[in-house]
Write an enzyme that holds these catalytic residues in place. Structure first.
Site, PDB file in Angstrom:
ATOM      1  N   ARG A  53       0.870  -1.175   0.000  1.00 32.68           N
ATOM      2  CA  ARG A  53       0.000   0.000   0.000  1.00 32.68           C
ATOM      3  C   ARG A  53       0.906   1.223   0.000  1.00 32.68           C
ATOM      4  O   ARG A  53       2.125   1.106   0.101  1.00 32.68           O
ATOM      5  CB  ARG A  53      -1.014  -0.005   1.161  1.00 32.68           C
ATOM      6  CG  ARG A  53      -0.721  -0.811   2.370  1.00 32.68           C
ATOM      7  CD  ARG A  53       0.258  -0.227   3.326  1.00 32.68           C
ATOM      8  NE  ARG A  53       0.065   1.188   3.474  1.00 32.68           N
ATOM      9  CZ  ARG A  53       1.035   2.026   3.617  1.00 32.68           C
ATOM     10  NH1 ARG A  53       2.285   1.616   3.663  1.00 32.68           N
ATOM     11  NH2 ARG A  53       0.804   3.316   3.729  1.00 32.68           N
ATOM     12  N   ASP A 244      -1.744  10.745  -2.038  1.00 36.16           N
ATOM     13  CA  ASP A 244      -2.113   9.673  -2.970  1.00 36.16           C
ATOM     14  C   ASP A 244      -2.447  10.225  -4.343  1.00 36.16           C
ATOM     15  O   ASP A 244      -2.376   9.510  -5.343  1.00 36.16           O
ATOM     16  CB  ASP A 244      -3.288   8.882  -2.402  1.00 36.16           C
ATOM     17  CG  ASP A 244      -2.851   8.207  -1.105  1.00 36.16           C
ATOM     18  OD1 ASP A 244      -2.939   8.851  -0.049  1.00 36.16           O
ATOM     19  OD2 ASP A 244      -2.361   7.073  -1.183  1.00 36.16           O
ATOM     20  N   ASN A 254      -5.148  12.517   0.563  1.00 38.83           N
ATOM     21  CA  ASN A 254      -4.282  11.680   1.407  1.00 38.83           C
ATOM     22  C   ASN A 254      -5.182  10.925   2.376  1.00 38.83           C
ATOM     23  O   ASN A 254      -6.404  11.116   2.408  1.00 38.83           O
ATOM     24  CB  ASN A 254      -3.255  12.554   2.143  1.00 38.83           C
ATOM     25  CG  ASN A 254      -2.140  11.733   2.755  1.00 38.83           C
ATOM     26  OD1 ASN A 254      -1.510  10.929   2.059  1.00 38.83           O
ATOM     27  ND2 ASN A 254      -1.879  11.887   4.041  1.00 38.83           N
TER      28      ASN A 254
HETATM   29  O1  MRU Z   1      -4.535   3.212   1.994  1.00 40.13           O
HETATM   30  P1  MRU Z   1      -3.036   3.304   1.935  1.00 40.13           P
HETATM   31  O2  MRU Z   1      -2.331   2.739   3.110  1.00 40.13           O
HETATM   32  O3  MRU Z   1      -2.493   2.819   0.614  1.00 40.13           O
HETATM   33  O4  MRU Z   1      -2.837   4.854   2.028  1.00 40.13           O
HETATM   34  C1  MRU Z   1      -1.961   5.557   1.346  1.00 40.13           C
HETATM   35  C2  MRU Z   1      -0.962   6.090   2.217  1.00 40.13           C
HETATM   36  O5  MRU Z   1      -0.065   5.376   2.609  1.00 40.13           O
HETATM   37  C3  MRU Z   1      -1.049   7.453   2.667  1.00 40.13           C
HETATM   38  O6  MRU Z   1      -2.151   8.161   2.353  1.00 40.13           O
HETATM   39  C4  MRU Z   1       0.233   8.156   2.429  1.00 40.13           C
HETATM   40  O7  MRU Z   1       0.331   9.188   3.312  1.00 40.13           O
HETATM   41  C5  MRU Z   1       0.463   8.574   1.002  1.00 40.13           C
HETATM   42  S1  MRU Z   1       1.387   7.413   0.072  1.00 40.13           S
HETATM   43  C6  MRU Z   1       3.038   7.940   0.221  1.00 40.13           C
END
Ligand code: MRU
Length: 368
Positions: A53, A244, A254
């Site tokens: 993830r 994201d 994010n």
């Molecule tokens: O749902 P996830 O764990 O894939 O979430 C994404 C993230 O890890 C975060 O939002 C993160 O801060 C951005 S990705 C570097």
């Protein structure tokens, strides 16, 4: 980064030269286990179930997933189906779509016989570029951290607040938001990190703590709701989060809860930065309103998983039977609440002109 004295990245080619290994993040922090991906479906499942993830790592995993798909069928039809299948696994991180577009460009016009080799080469370059971009984010972010530290009484640590896991586990190495932190720590600068737990999946409590701890960076886990209070008390010098997807105007999607931290930061005068590589910018979207927000299973809100005193991993229900739940997994922080964007090319204002100042080649194609 190092774990138990061994150097790791989050994804690598197996010794057989074609299958791919990942760290199973669903088992951290209590169990460190790696998983071998040997088919398109393995890669899709790893993305969907969050064994991998974090936006940059999702992208690179999809790229290798396409390599695995082409290995068993390199036809146009199989290529299109694999891209559609991988793209549909998670909606918010634009790195997934970006990575698959890049892969498609690399193989589309090649003969079937040359596609597999070209795909592996492109995926490997993507992984290397991600490491380099994140390393550069660390250099640019370090300048900010040094400036903030210089304003503090000598010897007092700089308190950085982060949210979710935008560390090396979310990328191929270094991480985005954590890269400046690792850089500063490695140089001997006094840094302390407030780690928001990040309900419901607890990426902060489970993953950011795991990696900061393994690297020896001083940190403290806090309930998500404690961030505003700490800011009011002057115990946060700067907030740095990942992203994201960032729209062309600097609005940033994010992990859910980021927006609340940005609001509290604005109210208390705490600088709030978003760190991201180029692969996280969606130039096709004028603003964050159009970013798709993933709705995940309510089970994630209604249950928690952890280690019992006996050492077993257990999942418990935390709400009454039958209580409905909702689980939006991301939120949008409007660019007006963001002090700056830290990218591999430098730090810019969170605005269309700020982003274009770093990526002038986008002037022709990006929204004005
Ligand atoms: O749902 P996830 O764990 O894939 O979430 C994404 C993230 O890890 C975060 O939002 C993160 O801060 C951005 S990705 C570097």
């Amino acid at each position: 980064m190092r774990i138990n004295g061994r150097q790791y990245q989050t994804i690598w080619l197996s010794e057989d030269g074609w299958s791919v290994e990942i760290i199973d993040q669903t088992r951290l922090p209590h169990i460190f286990a790696t998983v071998r991906l040997s088919s398109l479906e393995d890669a899709a499942r790893a993305i969907r179930t969050m064994q991998v993830r974090g936006a940059p790592l999702i992208g690179v995993t999809a790229a290798y997933g396409l390599c695995l798909a082409l290995r068993s069928d390199a036809s146009d039809e199989a290529l299109n189906q694999a891209i559609d299948h991988l793209t549909s696994q998670r909606p918010t991180a634009v790195n997934l779509r970006w990575a698959l577009e890049e892969m498609q460009l690399a193989v589309r016009n090649l003969s079937r016989g040359s596609r597999v080799e070209a795909a592996y080469a492109r995926a490997a370059r993507m992984a290397r570029d991600d490491v380099e971009a994140n390393r550069a984010i660390g250099e640019h972010g370090l300048v900010l951290l040094r400036t903030l530290l210089a304003r503090k009484p000598a010897g007092t640590p700089l308190n950085v607040l982060t949210h979710c896991n935008a560390g090396w586990l979310a990328a191929v190495d270094w991480g985005t938001a954590t890269s400046p932190i690792y850089r500063a720590h490695d140089l001997g600068l006094p840094i302390h990190v407030w780690v928001g737990e990040t309900r419901p999946r607890n990426q902060g409590a489970a993953l950011t703590t795991f990696e900061l701890g393994a690297h020896g960076v001083p940190h403290t886990v806090i309930a998500d709701n404690a961030g505003g209070h700490l800011m009011q008390r002057g115990e946060v010098d700067v907030a740095i989060v990942g992203a994201d997807r960032v729209a062309a105007n600097g609005d940033a999607a994010n992990k859910i809860g980021t927006y609340l931290k940005a609001l509290a930061a604005r109210d208390t005068g705490v600088p709030f930065y978003v760190a991201l590589p180029y692969s996280t910018i969606d130039w096709s979207l004028e603003n964050g309103d159009q970013i798709p927000i993933e709705e995940r299973s309510c089970d994630e809100v209604l249950h928690m998983t952890g280690r019992t005193a006996a050492g077993d991993i257990a999942t418990v229900q935390i709400a009454p039977d039958g209580s409905p739940a909702a689980n939006p997994a991301f939120d949008i922080t409007p660019s007006r609440l963001i002090t700056g964007l830290i990218t591999e090319r430098g730090v810019a204002a969170a605005s269309a002109s700020g982003l274009l100042s770093l990526y002038p080649e986008r002037r022709a194609t990006g929204p004005a």
